[in-house]
Write a protein that holds these residues in place. Structure first.
Motif, PDB file in Angstrom:
ATOM      1  N   GLY A 112       0.808  -1.217   0.000  1.00  0.00           N
ATOM      2  CA  GLY A 112       0.000   0.000   0.000  1.00  0.00           C
ATOM      3  C   GLY A 112       0.839   1.264   0.000  1.00  0.00           C
ATOM      4  N   VAL A 113       1.977   1.199  -0.652  1.00  0.00           N
ATOM      5  CA  VAL A 113       2.931   2.310  -0.700  1.00  0.00           C
ATOM      6  C   VAL A 113       3.001   2.869  -2.121  1.00  0.00           C
ATOM      7  CG1 VAL A 113       5.388   2.896  -0.480  1.00  0.00           C
ATOM      8  CG2 VAL A 113       4.291   1.440   1.241  1.00  0.00           C
ATOM      9  N   GLU A 114       3.140   4.170  -2.229  1.00  0.00           N
ATOM     10  CA  GLU A 114       3.317   4.798  -3.538  1.00  0.00           C
ATOM     11  C   GLU A 114       4.804   4.857  -3.870  1.00  0.00           C
ATOM     12  OE1 GLU A 114       1.548   8.620  -3.376  1.00  0.00           O
ATOM     13  OE2 GLU A 114      -0.491   7.870  -3.071  1.00  0.00           O
ATOM     14  N   VAL A 115       5.123   4.754  -5.158  1.00  0.00           N
ATOM     15  CA  VAL A 115       6.523   4.813  -5.560  1.00  0.00           C
ATOM     16  C   VAL A 115       6.676   5.709  -6.784  1.00  0.00           C
ATOM     17  CG1 VAL A 115       6.317   2.730  -6.995  1.00  0.00           C
ATOM     18  CG2 VAL A 115       8.569   3.460  -6.186  1.00  0.00           C
ATOM     19  N   GLY A 116       7.725   6.508  -6.796  1.00  0.00           N
ATOM     20  CA  GLY A 116       8.069   7.333  -7.942  1.00  0.00           C
ATOM     21  C   GLY A 116       9.509   7.083  -8.336  1.00  0.00           C
ATOM     22  N   VAL A 117       9.767   7.011  -9.637  1.00  0.00           N
ATOM     23  CA  VAL A 117      11.122   6.777 -10.143  1.00  0.00           C
ATOM     24  C   VAL A 117      11.463   7.911 -11.102  1.00  0.00           C
ATOM     25  CG1 VAL A 117      12.645   5.215 -11.399  1.00  0.00           C
ATOM     26  CG2 VAL A 117      10.826   4.283  -9.945  1.00  0.00           C
ATOM     27  N   ARG A 118      12.579   8.576 -10.838  1.00  0.00           N
ATOM     28  CA  ARG A 118      12.977   9.706 -11.674  1.00  0.00           C
ATOM     29  C   ARG A 118      14.463   9.619 -11.995  1.00  0.00           C
ATOM     30  NH1 ARG A 118      12.526  15.481  -9.077  1.00  0.00           N
ATOM     31  NH2 ARG A 118      14.706  15.103  -8.486  1.00  0.00           N
ATOM     32  N   ARG A 119      14.791   9.687 -13.280  1.00  0.00           N
ATOM     33  CA  ARG A 119      16.199   9.700 -13.677  1.00  0.00           C
ATOM     34  C   ARG A 119      16.770  11.089 -13.444  1.00  0.00           C
ATOM     35  NH1 ARG A 119      17.846   8.384 -19.799  1.00  0.00           N
ATOM     36  NH2 ARG A 119      17.602  10.640 -20.045  1.00  0.00           N
ATOM     37  N   GLU A 120      17.892  11.151 -12.706  1.00  0.00           N
ATOM     38  CA  GLU A 120      18.503  12.438 -12.398  1.00  0.00           C
ATOM     39  C   GLU A 120      19.686  12.761 -13.300  1.00  0.00           C
ATOM     40  OE1 GLU A 120      17.347  13.516  -7.853  1.00  0.00           O
ATOM     41  OE2 GLU A 120      19.333  12.650  -8.164  1.00  0.00           O
ATOM     42  N   SER A 121      20.388  11.758 -13.774  1.00  0.00           N
ATOM     43  CA  SER A 121      21.492  12.011 -14.701  1.00  0.00           C
ATOM     44  C   SER A 121      21.731  10.757 -15.532  1.00  0.00           C
ATOM     45  CB  SER A 121      22.776  12.403 -13.953  1.00  0.00           C
ATOM     46  OG  SER A 121      23.261  11.334 -13.168  1.00  0.00           O
ATOM     47  N   PHE A 122      22.301  10.965 -16.703  1.00  0.00           N
ATOM     48  CA  PHE A 122      22.566   9.836 -17.602  1.00  0.00           C
ATOM     49  C   PHE A 122      23.705  10.183 -18.543  1.00  0.00           C
ATOM     50  CE2 PHE A 122      21.876   7.768 -21.737  1.00  0.00           C
ATOM     51  CZ  PHE A 122      22.052   6.448 -21.344  1.00  0.00           C
ATOM     52  N   THR A 123      24.580   9.213 -18.769  1.00  0.00           N
ATOM     53  CA  THR A 123      25.657   9.346 -19.745  1.00  0.00           C
ATOM     54  C   THR A 123      25.623   8.130 -20.661  1.00  0.00           C
ATOM     55  OG1 THR A 123      27.048  10.538 -18.156  1.00  0.00           O
ATOM     56  CG2 THR A 123      28.135   9.593 -20.077  1.00  0.00           C
ATOM     57  N   PRO A 124      25.432   8.325 -21.960  1.00  0.00           N
ATOM     58  CA  PRO A 124      25.408   7.181 -22.873  1.00  0.00           C
ATOM     59  C   PRO A 124      26.793   6.564 -23.023  1.00  0.00           C
ATOM     60  CG  PRO A 124      25.375   9.234 -24.107  1.00  0.00           C
ATOM     61  CD  PRO A 124      25.264   9.606 -22.656  1.00  0.00           C
ATOM     62  N   LEU A 125      26.862   5.468 -23.750  1.00  0.00           N
ATOM     63  CA  LEU A 125      28.135   4.814 -24.020  1.00  0.00           C
ATOM     64  C   LEU A 125      29.116   5.815 -24.622  1.00  0.00           C
ATOM     65  CD1 LEU A 125      29.829   2.160 -24.333  1.00  0.00           C
ATOM     66  CD2 LEU A 125      28.860   1.997 -26.638  1.00  0.00           C
ATOM     67  N   VAL A 126      30.306   5.856 -24.064  1.00  0.00           N
ATOM     68  CA  VAL A 126      31.367   6.747 -24.556  1.00  0.00           C
ATOM     69  C   VAL A 126      32.447   5.897 -25.212  1.00  0.00           C
ATOM     70  CG1 VAL A 126      33.209   8.339 -23.911  1.00  0.00           C
ATOM     71  CG2 VAL A 126      30.953   8.532 -22.837  1.00  0.00           C
ATOM     72  N   GLU A 127      32.741   6.199 -26.451  1.00  0.00           N
ATOM     73  CA  GLU A 127      33.883   5.604 -27.144  1.00  0.00           C
ATOM     74  C   GLU A 127      34.844   6.746 -27.445  1.00  0.00           C
ATOM     75  OE1 GLU A 127      32.346   3.587 -30.534  1.00  0.00           O
ATOM     76  OE2 GLU A 127      31.572   1.898 -29.373  1.00  0.00           O
ATOM     77  N   PHE A 128      35.963   6.767 -26.724  1.00  0.00           N
ATOM     78  CA  PHE A 128      36.896   7.872 -26.904  1.00  0.00           C
ATOM     79  C   PHE A 128      37.445   7.908 -28.328  1.00  0.00           C
ATOM     80  CE2 PHE A 128      37.209   7.536 -22.182  1.00  0.00           C
ATOM     81  CZ  PHE A 128      36.783   8.828 -21.905  1.00  0.00           C
ATOM     82  N   ASP A 129      37.760   9.104 -28.782  1.00  0.00           N
ATOM     83  CA  ASP A 129      38.186   9.359 -30.156  1.00  0.00           C
ATOM     84  C   ASP A 129      39.298   8.390 -30.574  1.00  0.00           C
ATOM     85  OD1 ASP A 129      40.115  10.945 -32.132  1.00  0.00           O
ATOM     86  OD2 ASP A 129      38.107  11.808 -32.322  1.00  0.00           O
ATOM     87  N   SER A 130      39.012   7.569 -31.577  1.00  0.00           N
ATOM     88  CA  SER A 130      39.951   6.513 -31.973  1.00  0.00           C
ATOM     89  C   SER A 130      41.251   7.080 -32.524  1.00  0.00           C
ATOM     90  CB  SER A 130      39.308   5.583 -33.003  1.00  0.00           C
ATOM     91  OG  SER A 130      38.906   6.311 -34.153  1.00  0.00           O
ATOM     92  N   GLY A 131      41.154   8.184 -33.293  1.00  0.00           N
ATOM     93  CA  GLY A 131      42.366   8.786 -33.836  1.00  0.00           C
ATOM     94  C   GLY A 131      43.251   9.358 -32.750  1.00  0.00           C
ATOM     95  N   LEU A 132      42.644  10.008 -31.780  1.00  0.00           N
ATOM     96  CA  LEU A 132      43.415  10.575 -30.673  1.00  0.00           C
ATOM     97  C   LEU A 132      44.035   9.472 -29.836  1.00  0.00           C
ATOM     98  CD1 LEU A 132      44.288  13.075 -29.092  1.00  0.00           C
ATOM     99  CD2 LEU A 132      42.095  12.987 -27.868  1.00  0.00           C
ATOM    100  N   ARG A 133      43.271   8.422 -29.562  1.00  0.00           N
ATOM    101  CA  ARG A 133      43.804   7.298 -28.794  1.00  0.00           C
ATOM    102  C   ARG A 133      45.008   6.680 -29.493  1.00  0.00           C
ATOM    103  NH1 ARG A 133      38.951   3.665 -28.850  1.00  0.00           N
ATOM    104  NH2 ARG A 133      40.576   2.118 -28.479  1.00  0.00           N
ATOM    105  N   ALA A 134      44.891   6.499 -30.796  1.00  0.00           N
ATOM    106  CA  ALA A 134      45.992   5.899 -31.559  1.00  0.00           C
ATOM    107  C   ALA A 134      47.230   6.790 -31.528  1.00  0.00           C
ATOM    108  CB  ALA A 134      45.550   5.655 -33.002  1.00  0.00           C
TER     109      ALA A 134
END
Length: 423
Positions: free
Chosen positions: A328-350
């Motif tokens: 008998g409890v109410e629940v709320g879910v809220r996303r506060e922050s998100f970072t998608p998949l990061v693939e660092f710059d391949s040319g710079l890495r090389a």
């Protein structure tokens, strides 16, 4: 200047004498002391230093007789473009804030190493062909206002200024109030395209938050990318009551669906090769002899790919709602922050890998589940990261550690990288 001469004055700032951990929260007394340390380090090297509109710190090593860093960081604007195409400053550094009772190295190692690498290059007589900047980004940990990498998110326009200004800490102080108290203008926060346009590449050095490098026998590594990750707030609302007189069957206890969420987070993450953590929780009214009226918890989820992340978060939310309905409890879910998949710059890495290899520095590539400002900045700029070996893998803890020899190896590697990109 030796690494220790930079490191030692910073070490006591914001350190709790009882736990040995750090409480360097944005715009507090400890943070202001760290900012003074940064300005002093820049002044000792004749570098221009300033605070941008989002509270991020900058120190510029300008090109003699050439163009300077961006106006957003106190300069006169400058040519943008990719490094190697005739323009763009090379930015390095990290952050100075901490999680509650965090370790000494997470963030500060990158800032100290940046100044130390510049010292090393100057001692060798190196003169940059494009500006080099040391940056210390604000509220990277989200330890006070709950949104990780807030300074770099504001800089790149990932978070709306109005939403950021309204963020509150545990005492109800808003980000706007805290910035104003520190002498900054909260009305000026937001994306700074002029500053971003003056930057050609970002290379952040950071202690490894894991022990992969130890297993590989390397002091320094190069980041491949960052797992997608985010933070969600779970609010469970029930009814306050007496712990000694209210029958179990009559209770609307929000602590029970909260407990279900904690267990599901562990089980769902384990089943799908992800990471899920509830590391912060508050209960109201917080009395030992009372049933809580509400429970608020923060969920951190990280996964190898977006599909797995969504599935794990979905399972946790479903289990929370199912348990809440049963009580008998109410629940709320809220996303506060998100970072998608990061693939660092391949040319710079090389390019980094080749420059380090040419100097005899082995730097294996490895992924990470930890978020960083370089990951946020990678959406707008070529970005890369260097990791320094962590012998135990422990991080976000006073036990976090890096050996002096490995810190020196990190400085040497960063100096090679700066020379390669700014030469």
């Amino acid at each position: 200047m030796a690494f220790a001469e930079l490191w030692d004055p910073l070490l006591p700032l914001g350190r709790d004498p009882e736990t040995g951990g750090y409480r360097r929260y944005s715009f507090t007394e400890a943070d202001m002391a760290c900012r003074e340390w940064f300005a002093s380090a820049a002044a000792e090297r004749g570098m221009r230093s300033s605070t941008d509109r989002n509270g991020n710190l900058w120190a510029w090593w300008d090109v003699p007789g050439g163009f300077s860093g961006a106006g957003g960081a106190g300069g006169a604007g400058g040519a943008g473009g990719a490094v190697g195409e005739g323009g763009g400053a090379v930015v390095t550094g990290s952050h100075l804030d901490s999680v509650p009772d965090g370790g000494a190295y997470d963030g500060p190692l990158g800032v100290v190493s940046a100044f130390a690498a510049i010292d090393e290059l100057r001692e060798r007589g190196f003169t940059p062909a494009r500006p080099v900047a040391v940056a210390a980004f604000c509220e990277e940990e989200g330890g006070r206002f709950g949104v990780a990498c807030l300074g770099s998110r504001l800089l790149t326009g990932v978070i709306e200024p109005a939403a950021a200004r309204a963020l509150t800490d545990g005492h109800g102080v808003t980000l706007a109030q805290a910035m104003a108290g520190a002498g900054l203008d909260p009305d000026g926060i937001g994306a700074d395209d002029d500053l971003l346009a003056s930057v050609g590449a970002v290379v952040e050095l950071h202690i490894e938050q894991g022990s992969a490098l130890g297993g590989l026998g390397a002091a320094v590594g190069i980041a491949e990318g960052i797992w997608p990750h985010g933070r969600w707030r779970l609010d469970f609302t029930g009814r306050a009551d007496h712990a000694g007189t209210t029958r179990l069957a009559d209770r609307r206890d929000p602590m029970l669906p909260y407990a279900a969420a904690v267990l599901e987070a562990r089980q769902a993450a384990f089943a799908h090769g992800a990471l899920a953590t509830i590391g912060k929780v508050t209960a109201e009214p917080g009395a030992t002899n009372a049933i809580s009226s509400s429970v608020r918890a923060w969920l951190d989820v990280r996964a190898p790919d977006q599909g797995v992340l969504d599935h794990v978060v979905g399972q946790i939310e479903e289990a929370s709602r199912r348990a809440a309905d049963a009580q008998g409890v109410e629940v709320g879910v809220r996303r506060e922050s998100f970072t998608p998949l990061v693939e660092f710059d391949s040319g710079l890495r090389a390019r980094l890998a080749a420059a380090l290899e040419a100097r005899g520095i082995a730097a294996p590539a490895l992924p990470t589940g930890a978020g960083h400002d370089a990951g946020v900045l990678s959406a707008r700029l070529p970005a890369a990261m260097l990791f320094v070996r962590n012998p135990t893998g422990v991080s976000h803890s006073p036990a976090e550690h890096a050996e002096p020899a490995d810190c020196a190896a990190g400085v040497a590697a960063l100096a090679v990288v700066i020379e390669e990109l700014a030469g």
